[in-house]
Motif scaffolding. Structure first.
Motif, short mmCIF file in Angstrom:
data_model
loop_
_atom_site.label_atom_id
_atom_site.label_comp_id
_atom_site.label_asym_id
_atom_site.label_seq_id
_atom_site.Cartn_x
_atom_site.Cartn_y
_atom_site.Cartn_z
N SER A 119 4.24 13.05 -2.40
CA SER A 119 3.03 11.77 -1.97
C SER A 119 1.78 12.69 -1.26
O SER A 119 0.81 12.09 -1.58
CB SER A 119 3.60 10.73 -1.52
OG SER A 119 4.16 11.15 -0.09
N ASP A 123 -1.65 12.34 -2.90
CA ASP A 123 -3.00 11.85 -2.36
C ASP A 123 -4.16 12.59 -2.11
O ASP A 123 -5.14 12.37 -2.36
CB ASP A 123 -2.43 11.18 -0.95
CG ASP A 123 -1.59 9.94 -0.94
OD1 ASP A 123 -1.43 9.53 -2.10
OD2 ASP A 123 -0.85 9.63 0.21
N ASN A 129 -10.06 7.36 -4.48
CA ASN A 129 -8.82 6.73 -4.79
C ASN A 129 -8.14 7.00 -6.32
O ASN A 129 -7.64 6.22 -6.79
CB ASN A 129 -8.79 5.24 -4.52
CG ASN A 129 -9.24 4.88 -3.07
OD1 ASN A 129 -8.54 5.44 -2.13
ND2 ASN A 129 -10.08 4.11 -2.72
#
Length: 412
Positions: A119, A123, A129
């Motif tokens: 993760s 990210d 985003n």
């Protein structure tokens, strides 16, 4: 580094890329992780593409491997000339993403493969985003120490800054050349800096991603470094500004360094030279640091030539567990996917990498999603060592870097 899930989806929105597989040659430009022709990454890619092409007779994958000194520049030249490769495995992706030149990851990978990235790394592959960068290789940092020198001096590995300084003082009295090697030379000063900032409770950015280079914690960290290590002659005969990471690693492998921050490749170099070493988490202000630095290199896919469906299918294969682990094992790097990380953690033959793997979930990466980061990183390499010189001012240097970073971030 990804599990072999055997699932490739026909992705919505890729209708414009519907090219017959028999017509497709995919071009990949990749970085070389080897240090000689014998262990060049070209061999890895040649074997991998040969296997892929045997099961996909209509698709060819042409891989060109360049040194880290040249690969980023080579890709930029190709893109600027209108000849972007289909894929590039290099050090940064954000500039290309900001210009709308890259496929989103969800336009390429099957859902299980996309969801399998660690993760923190997933990210870090995001800009605004949206994920454009696929992590390809990763590593973390630990404090390496020379067991022989520590034993001779009656020392145990430090857990705090004061313990590190005290150990360095004893090592200096024992005649150790570099009690603590502090490489703030231009090769990778931004890495050594970040590890120290994290150990002091700071970072390059705050919790919402805004540059916070001149934070109180960061200034305190480098004031301590200047006063308690460099100022007391505990970092060796080479000024931090002139000591590069490669030179510090080589000195450690010669048995001349008591302590330094290192990544997994240092294990092999030290072992080859017969150096007995240990590894512990980086000391912090009042105990072990709460965070360590993570580093990732990136795979990206350019939209210039289309071929999203074929690129996605090939990358699903690249991120198969077998292929990910083969690359990680060969170059002492960490897997970038959860399933391969779990396989490595469970394998007794991989226990030397376990301490680095343990650090990955809580690691902090460079702010690579910012298009301004490349320029700020270059500024840090040029300026940061001045903060620990006798006449240097940590407050002045960090304030100057902050002004530059804020302006660059606003402009981007």
């Amino acid at each position: 580094m990804v599990s072999a899930l055997g699932m490739t989806m026909t992705l919505a929105g890729c209708g414009g890329d519907s090219v017959s597989p028999s017509d497709v040659t995919l071009k990949l430009v990749a970085a070389d992780y080897g240090d000689s022709k014998a262990n060049s990454s070209q061999k890895y890619w040649d074997e991998l593409t040969k296997e892929y092409e045997s099961d996909h007779p209509g698709v060819k994958v042409d891989v060109s491997v360049y040194s880290w000194t040249d690969v980023d520049r080579k890709v930029k030249e190709m893109v600027d000339a209108g000849n972007a490769p289909d894929m590039a495995q290099i050090g940064a992706y954000a500039d290309y993403a900001a210009k709308g030149q890259l496929y989103r990851v969800d336009e390429l990978l099957s859902i299980p493969v996309q969801a399998n990235f660690v993760s923190q790394l997933s990210d870090a592959g995001q800009t605004n985003n949206t994920q454009y960068g696929m992590p390809f290789a990763s590593s973390t940092r630990l404090l390496f120490y020379n067991k022989t020198l520590f034993s001779q001096a009656g020392l145990t590995p430090p857990e705090s800054w004061n313990g590190l300084a005290a150990a360095a003082k004893v090592l200096k009295s024992e005649g150790v050349t570099f009690p603590y090697a502090l490489p703030l030379g231009p090769e990778e000063a931004q890495a050594e800096t970040m590890q120290w900032l994290l150990s002091g409770g700071g970072a390059y950015t705050d919790d919402v991603g805004t540059y916070s280079i001149d934070s109180e914690q960061n200034i305190k960290t480098f004031t301590w470094l200047k006063d308690e290590l460099v100022g007391k002659g505990l970092t060796g005969p080479v000024a931090p500004a002139k000591l590069n990471r490669a030179d510090a690693f080589a000195a450690f492998a010669r048995g001349e360094v008591g302590m330094l921050n290192g990544h997994p490749s240092l294990m092999q170099a030290a072992a080859k030279k017969g150096v007995q070493f240990g590894m512990v988490p980086m000391p912090g202000v009042n105990g072990r640091a709460k965070a360590t630095m993570g580093v990732a290199d990136w795979m990206m896919a350019f939209k210039k030539n289309g071929h999203a469906e074929q690129i996605g299918d090939f990358l699903d294969f690249v991120y198969d567990d077998k292929n990910v682990l083969a690359f990680s094992h060969h170059y002492d790097l960490l897997p970038v996917t959860t399933s391969a990380s779990e396989a490595m953690a469970a394998d007794e033959d991989d226990q030397d990498l376990a301490p680095f793997l343990d650090q990955l979930p809580a690691s902090v990466l460079y702010p690579v999603g910012k298009t301004s980061w490349a320029g700020i990183s270059a500024d840090i390499k040029k300026q940061i060592a001045k903060a620990v010189t006798p006449a240097g001012s940590p407050t002045g240097i960090f304030s100057s870097l902050q002004l530059t970073a804020t302006a660059a971030d606003s402009a981007s």
